[in-house]
Enzyme design. Structure first.
Site, PDB file in Angstrom:
ATOM      1  N   GLY A 127      71.814  37.631 110.728  1.00 65.15           N
ATOM      2  CA  GLY A 127      71.059  37.440 111.959  1.00 65.15           C
ATOM      3  C   GLY A 127      69.596  37.201 111.666  1.00 65.15           C
TER       4      GLY A 127
ATOM      5  CB  CYS B 261      64.963  43.879 107.488  1.00 65.86           C
ATOM      6  SG  CYS B 261      64.130  42.865 108.702  1.00 65.86           S
TER       7      CYS B 261
ATOM      8  CG  HIS C 208      68.616  44.615 112.134  1.00 64.82           C
ATOM      9  ND1 HIS C 208      68.431  45.433 111.043  1.00 64.82           N
ATOM     10  CD2 HIS C 208      67.759  43.568 111.965  1.00 64.82           C
ATOM     11  CE1 HIS C 208      67.488  44.913 110.260  1.00 64.82           C
ATOM     12  NE2 HIS C 208      67.078  43.770 110.784  1.00 64.82           N
TER      13      HIS C 208
HETATM   14 ZN    ZN Z   1      65.485  42.402 110.435  1.00 61.24          ZN
END
Ligand code: ZN
Lengths: 174, 165
Positions: B47, B96, B138
């Site tokens: 994502g 991330c 997230h």
């Molecule tokens: Zn992230």
């Protein structure tokens, strides 16, 4: 020229150990890298990566007052390691059962045969004096398939009459 | 089409709250293409959120279909997404694109009901659970200037919760 050292400390737990040590290091121009600190059985241990222009002798001089005043023992190794070299675990294991000899040895031997690299391991003893229970958590990295790991551990769980859970860690990057 | 630069923490812009999309025009569609390209050509991820590439609008892209054996709705473009209901809590490991070389354990709702707009401004809604629900949560955090670092649970916390499961 900066070098990385691993400082390993062990001693009786008391307030202010971490503050005393890190203040002394900071005031002498050391940078701290990663650290792990844990209290176990009334003792306190620290493993701490320290980057400094000082050599080993200077670090020993720096930590000696603390050793003298607190009785904490300090061990210093020069290390090759650096930051940004994490190994990511891809499996987590929970093992628990009635406390008995050999749970750690047999479990970790089984995992070693699966070429699992243990990254974290923690154990606790819960329950009561009469009926202690042993709980172990392991995080590790292996290329072995989950089915193969489960087969090996089911056999061990039966033999030792303990519960073993295998949980794949599927790290989400987003 | 262009691959966009991904902001990395401690860039303060990642802490910004993004605004709702109001106009669903060609410039939005062009941006969505760039965002997809950035996700597809960059480091593997499931994502990406618009603020991660410096566009502070409430847009996220989620696609967990590359992961084997995970229930999913394919590639999702979610504009002005809202979680209207959530259930349960699970801890899982996250990293991330905007926080290189660190992963940690984060607690998220296990299942969510989600409402959003598609690329043309039509209302869409989904029920999702597990990994896909985690990915959406997230990414949606980025829209409010939050990172997974804001939700870390320590290893011991994780272990305590899991202990007698
Ligand atoms: Zn992230």
């Amino acid at each position: 020229m900066k070098n990385w050292f691993m400082l390993t400390l062990i001693g009786q737990d008391r307030p202010g150990i971490v503050a005393g040590l890190t203040r002394a290091l900071f005031e002498n121009g050391c940078n701290l890298g990663e650290a792990s600190m844990v209290r176990l059985g009334g003792m306190f241990t620290i493993m701490m990566m320290v980057e400094t222009e000082s050599d080993r002798t200077e670090l020993i001089t720096l930590t000696r007052p603390m050793e003298a005043s607190t009785g904490i023992r300090v061990h210093i190794d020069e290390i090759e390691g650096a930051l940004h070299s994490h190994i990511e675990p891809n499996y987590r294991f929970t093992v628990y059962g009635a406390d008995q000899a050999g749970i750690v040895a047999e479990t970790t031997e089984t995992l070693a045969r699966l070429r699992l690299n243990i990254i974290n391991l923690e154990t606790d003893v819960g329950g009561t004096d009469e009926n202690p229970i042993y709980i172990m958590h392991i995080e590790g990295e292996t290329k072995a398939k989950q089915e193969k790991i489960e087969r090996a551990l089911v056999e061990l769980a039966k033999r030792k009459n303990i519960e073993i859970r295998v949980i794949p860690i599927n790290t989400l990057i987003g | 089409m262009a691959q966009l630069e991904i902001l990395t923490f401690p860039d303060d812009r990642l802490k910004q709250v993004s605004t709702e999309v109001e106009i669903f025009d060609d410039s939005l569609h062009a941006f969505l293409k760039d965002l997809e390209e950035t996700m597809d050509e960059g480091p593997p991820s499931v994502g990406i959120a618009a603020p991660q590439v410096g566009r502070f609008e409430r847009i996220v892209l989620v696609d967990v279909s590359i992961k084997p054996k995970i229930p999913n709705h394919g590639r999702l473009i979610l504009i002005n997404p809202k979680i209207v209901a959530e259930q349960g809590q699970v801890v899982g490991r996250e990293g991330c694109l905007s926080v290189p070389d660190f992963t940690g354990n984060v607690a998220r709702a296990e299942s969510i009901e989600l409402e959003a707009k598609d690329a043309h401004g039509n209302t869409i809604s989904f029920s999702m659970e597990g990994y896909e629900a985690r990915a959406v949560q997230h990414e949606m955090d980025h829209l409010d200037g939050l990172l997974f670092l804001d939700h870390l649970v320590s290893r011991r916390d994780l272990f305590r919760r899991k202990k007698y499961k």
